[in-house]
Design an enzyme around this catalytic site. Sequence first.
Site, PDB file in Angstrom:
ATOM      1  N   THR A  85      96.723  31.338  75.668  1.00 36.49           N
ATOM      2  CA  THR A  85      96.851  31.312  74.211  1.00 36.49           C
ATOM      3  C   THR A  85      95.562  30.804  73.605  1.00 36.49           C
ATOM      4  OG1 THR A  85      99.206  30.817  74.315  1.00 36.49           O
ATOM      5  CG2 THR A  85      98.100  30.219  72.280  1.00 36.49           C
ATOM      6  N   VAL A  98     109.978  35.840  73.492  1.00 34.86           N
ATOM      7  CA  VAL A  98     108.967  35.538  72.473  1.00 34.86           C
ATOM      8  C   VAL A  98     108.791  34.030  72.440  1.00 34.86           C
ATOM      9  CG1 VAL A  98     108.521  35.564  69.984  1.00 34.86           C
ATOM     10  CG2 VAL A  98     109.433  37.611  71.105  1.00 34.86           C
ATOM     11  N   GLY A 141     106.256  27.237  74.819  1.00 32.76           N
ATOM     12  CA  GLY A 141     106.673  27.677  73.497  1.00 32.76           C
ATOM     13  C   GLY A 141     108.092  27.295  73.127  1.00 32.76           C
TER      14      GLY A 141
HETATM   15  N1  ASP Z   1     102.772  28.775  73.585  1.00 35.03           N
HETATM   16  C1  ASP Z   1     102.652  30.006  74.332  1.00 35.03           C
HETATM   17  C2  ASP Z   1     104.019  30.568  74.561  1.00 35.03           C
HETATM   18  O1  ASP Z   1     104.923  29.835  74.887  1.00 35.03           O
HETATM   19  C3  ASP Z   1     102.004  29.847  75.651  1.00 35.03           C
HETATM   20  C4  ASP Z   1     100.726  29.054  75.682  1.00 35.03           C
HETATM   21  O2  ASP Z   1     100.372  28.363  74.754  1.00 35.03           O
HETATM   22  O3  ASP Z   1     100.056  29.128  76.700  1.00 35.03           O
HETATM   23  O4  ASP Z   1     104.156  31.774  74.496  1.00 35.03           O
END
Ligand code: ASP
Length: 357
Positions: A218, A247, A272
Site C-alpha cells: 500500500t 476489500v 485493513g
Molecule cells: N491496508 C491494506 C489492506 O488491508 C493493506 C496494507 O496497508 O498493506 O488492504
Amino acid sequence: MKAFMSMDRRKFLNLSSLGISSFTITGFIPTTAQEIALGSNPMSNINPVVVATWDAGLAANLAAWKVLGNGGKVLDAVENGVKVTEDEINCCVGLSGNPDRDGHVTLDASIMDHEFNCGSVAFLERIKHPISVARRVMEKTPHVMLVGEGAQQFALSEGFSLEPDTLSEDAKKSYEGWLKKSEYKPVINIERKQATSQLDPSLMAPPKLSNGEWNHDTIGMIALDSFGNLSGSCTTSGAGFKMRGRVGDSPIIGAGLYVDNEVGAVVATGQGEDVIRVAGASAVVEQMRQGKSPAEACKFVVERIRRIKKDKAKDIQVCFIALNKKGEAGAFALHKGFNYAVHTKDGNKLFESSSID
Ligand code: ASP
C-alpha cells in the site's frame, strides 16, 4: 511559539527525548519520535509538506513535490505521487502486487480533497492507475465509490486501457510459494517476503530503502500545499492471497483515508479489517480536532486497536500517518518496522515510526 517556529525547529528533528506532549498557551509542544517540527505556517507564507507511507514513499514524494514545489495544487500532488508507486514493477502496489487466492490482482484506491470531495474504487481489476479512476469517480460521477466490474467499465469509458490479466514476476513467485500451503497468514510489515521465501531465499533480504523497493502493498500520501489546503490518496493491491472480493480499508473514506481541511489529513496502512472497525483515519482526525498532535492522535487510535485485538494484536500491523493544518507530521504503529517519508522544502527524508512495541 516563536522558538518553536525558528529555523532550527523547521529542520527535521527527532524529538523523542521530549517526553509527554502538551499544549501550552505559548504553543504546541511535539513529543515523540514522530513529532516532526515543520514549523507553523502563517496563511500568507505556507510551506508545503508531503508525507507518504513506507520507503516507497520517498520516490512518491518526489513526484508530489514536483507539483507542490511549483505552487501546484495538492490534489494533483497526491495523485501524481502515488502513481509513481502504482507504476513500479518491483513494488507490491498496483498491478504488480500480490494476487488474491484465485490468482487475480484486485486493486483498491481512494482520494480526498480539501472540500470533502472524495472518490474511491475497490475490487478493480486490470487497470493500471486505480488512484486516477478514484479521482474520476470523485470528479465525474455523483457517487463516492465504484467497485468491481462497474468500476472497470467506468474506467474504460474514461479512456483507461485494459491491461492483461497476468502477474508480475515477483507476484507469480510469491503466489506459487503461497499455493504450496494455501494458508492466509499475513506476516506483519512484509507480506510478499514470507510467501516468496518458500521458493526463493534471495527474496528474504531486507527491503532496501531505495526508491521503488517494496516492503508493503500500500502507499498512502497526505499533503499540504502553499494555498493551505490538504488532500490525501491511498492505493493498494490489498492483502496478498485474500479471499476473492475482499476489500480492505484503503478505498473506504474514513477508514483508510480521511481529510478535514480545518484539522488535518490521515492515511492508514496495515491490517485493513482492523482499521475499518475503528473508522481509523477519521478517528485520528477527530483526536487532532480535540487538540492532539498528529503523532499523539495516531497513537491514541493504535492503542484502541491494541485493546480491541487483545492478544491477537501481535499478529497484525496497523500504522497511521497524520498531517495537521500547521504542516506538522506524525505517525504511530502497532509494532516496529513501519517507516514513512516526509518531504518539505528542507528535503525528503525517511523516518522510523514509533510503535507500541
Ligand atoms: N491496508 C491494506 C489492506 O488491508 C493493506 C496494507 O496497508 O498493506 O488492504
